[in-house]
Design a protein around this motif. Structure first.
Motif, PDB file in Angstrom:
ATOM      1  N   ASP A 187       0.806  -1.220   0.000  1.00 38.71           N
ATOM      2  CA  ASP A 187       0.000   0.000   0.000  1.00 38.71           C
ATOM      3  C   ASP A 187       0.843   1.276   0.000  1.00 38.71           C
ATOM      4  O   ASP A 187       0.541   2.220  -0.730  1.00 38.71           O
ATOM      5  N   GLY A 188       1.866   1.309   0.830  1.00 38.27           N
ATOM      6  CA  GLY A 188       2.681   2.512   0.942  1.00 38.27           C
ATOM      7  C   GLY A 188       3.480   2.830  -0.310  1.00 38.27           C
ATOM      8  O   GLY A 188       3.504   3.981  -0.772  1.00 38.27           O
TER       9      GLY A 188
ATOM     10  N   GLU B  15       3.944  12.065   4.868  1.00 36.59           N
ATOM     11  CA  GLU B  15       2.515  11.792   5.077  1.00 36.59           C
ATOM     12  C   GLU B  15       2.281  10.374   5.585  1.00 36.59           C
ATOM     13  O   GLU B  15       1.477  10.154   6.494  1.00 36.59           O
ATOM     14  N   LEU B  16       2.984   9.411   5.011  1.00 38.18           N
ATOM     15  CA  LEU B  16       2.820   8.015   5.429  1.00 38.18           C
ATOM     16  C   LEU B  16       3.345   7.783   6.842  1.00 38.18           C
ATOM     17  O   LEU B  16       2.756   7.015   7.618  1.00 38.18           O
TER      18      LEU B  16
ATOM     19  N   TYR C 128       0.833   9.219   9.224  1.00 38.32           N
ATOM     20  CA  TYR C 128      -0.317   8.311   9.310  1.00 38.32           C
ATOM     21  C   TYR C 128      -0.022   7.168  10.285  1.00 38.32           C
ATOM     22  O   TYR C 128      -0.856   6.835  11.138  1.00 38.32           O
ATOM     23  N   TYR C 129       1.163   6.581  10.161  1.00 35.11           N
ATOM     24  CA  TYR C 129       1.539   5.459  11.037  1.00 35.11           C
ATOM     25  C   TYR C 129       1.600   5.910  12.497  1.00 35.11           C
ATOM     26  O   TYR C 129       1.095   5.220  13.397  1.00 35.11           O
TER      27      TYR C 129
ATOM     28  N   ASN D  23      -2.088   6.625  13.784  1.00 41.16           N
ATOM     29  CA  ASN D  23      -3.039   5.521  13.878  1.00 41.16           C
ATOM     30  C   ASN D  23      -2.469   4.251  14.505  1.00 41.16           C
ATOM     31  O   ASN D  23      -3.231   3.378  14.920  1.00 41.16           O
TER      32      ASN D  23
ATOM     33  N   TYR E 279      -0.415   2.795   6.559  1.00 39.33           N
ATOM     34  CA  TYR E 279      -1.453   3.188   5.605  1.00 39.33           C
ATOM     35  C   TYR E 279      -1.920   1.981   4.793  1.00 39.33           C
ATOM     36  O   TYR E 279      -1.125   1.228   4.256  1.00 39.33           O
ATOM     37  N   GLY E 280      -3.254   1.776   4.748  1.00 43.26           N
ATOM     38  CA  GLY E 280      -3.831   0.690   3.972  1.00 43.26           C
ATOM     39  C   GLY E 280      -3.950  -0.624   4.704  1.00 43.26           C
ATOM     40  O   GLY E 280      -4.608  -1.541   4.217  1.00 43.26           O
TER      41      GLY E 280
END
Length: 255
Positions: free
Chosen positions: A117-118, A148-149, A152-153, A156, A160-161
Motif C-alpha cells: 500500500d505505501g 505523510e505516510l 499516518y503510522y 493511527n 497506511y492501507g
C-alpha cells in the motif's frame, strides 16, 4: 607555543574537512538534472522530515547503474548510506539511462511504509513528475509522501492501507447488513413469483408419485474423498522479502 597552536588548528581543520567529505547528503545528482539551489532546498526539507520521524531518506539520480540491476543497486544505496535511522530508512534511485526508478526500504521502514500500500501511494505522488521531466517536483513529492505516510503510522498505530488487527468499520458493517436484507427480500420475492404454479405440501412424502419408486437396497456411497490440506497464509503484515531479501522492501517502475 605559537607553533603548537598552529599545528593544532591545522589538525582540526583537516579533521573537519574529512568529516564533511565523508558525510553523505540526502540528495545526490550525478545526472546534472537539478540546480544547486534546488538540491539545497530538497536537502533541507529531507532533514526536517528525518528529524520529525527519526528516519533516513536518500535520493540519487544517476546516468547509469551499469550492469547491476535496480533492486540490488537501491538496496546497496540504502544499506551503505541510509540504514541508521531509528525508525528505518528509504531511498529513491533514478537511472536516467534506462529511465527506471526503484525505491528500497529496510525492515523497520517496511512496517511503516508497506510494499502493498505505501509504495504504490508514493509512486502515484511522483511518477508523473518524473515522466514530465519535473525532477525537483518529483523528489519534493516523494519526500512529502514519505512524511505523510509516517505521520499516518504515528497517528493511527498501523501503516497506511493495513488497518488495525481485527478492526471492523461499524458503518461498513451496518451497510452490509442492510444490503443483505434488501437483496434477500428481492431474491425471495422473485423466486416466489416464478413458482406461482407450485403449491405447498404438508410433508415431503406428498411430493412422491405413488408406486413410481421402489427402493430395494439402502447404502451410503461417497465420491471424491481425496482430501488435501494446505497451510493457511498468515495474511496481513507488510509482505516483505520480494525486494532482494535481507529484510528489504520497496518497488519501482519506468517513466
Amino acid at each position: 607555543m605559537k607553533k603548537f597552536f598552529s599545528l593544532l588548528a591545522l589538525m582540526l581543520l583537516i579533521t573537519f574537512s574529512v568529516a564533511n567529505a565523508a558525510r553523505i547528503e540526502p540528495v545526490t545528482d550525478k545526472a546534472n538534472l537539478l540546480k544547486d539551489t534546488e538540491i539545497e532546498l530538497l536537502n533541507q526539507k529531507i532533514r526536517e522530515v528525518e528529524q520529525a520521524h527519526k528516519i533516513k531518506i536518500g535520493v540519487a539520480f544517476v546516468k547509469t547503474i551499469g550492469n547491476r540491476d535496480m533492486i540490488t543497486a537501491s538496496n546497496d544505496l540504502l544499506d551503505e548510506n541510509f540504514s541508521n535511522g531509528k525508525n528505518g530508512g528509504i531511498v529513491l534511485l533514478v537511472d536516467m539511462g534506462e529511465r527506471k526508478y526503484e525505491m528500497s526500504t529496510d525492515s523497520r521502514m517496511g512496517e511503516r511504509i508497506t510494499d502493498t500500500d505505501g509504495i504504490p501511494f508514493l509512486k502515484e505522488n511522483f511518477q508523473s513528475d518524473l515522466s514530465a521531466g519535473n525532477y525537483y517536483s518529483a523528489v519534493n513529492n516523494f519526500v512529502g509522501g514519505v512524511d505523510e505516510l509516517m505521520t499516518y503510522y504515528e497517528t493511527n498505530g498501523f501503516a497506511y492501507g493495513q488497518g488495525s488487527s481485527g478492526e471492523i468499520d461499524p458503518m461498513a458493517a451496518a451497510m452490509a447488513v442492510v444490503m443483505a436484507i434488501f437483496f434477500s427480500i428481492v431474491i425471495r420475492s422473485s423466486l416466489i413469483s416464478s413458482m406461482s404454479n407450485i403449491s405447498h405440501a404438508m410433508a415431503a412424502t406428498d411430493y412422491l408419485k405413488k408406486k413410481s419408486v421402489k427402493i430395494t437396497e439402502s447404502r451410503d456411497t461417497f465420491l471424491f474423498m481425496n482430501v488435501q490440506r494446505k497451510p493457511k497464509s498468515s495474511g496481513g503484515g507488510s509482505r516483505r522479502g520480494g525486494h532482494g531479501g535481507g529484510g528489504h522492501g520497496g518497488g519501482g517502475g519506468s517513466f
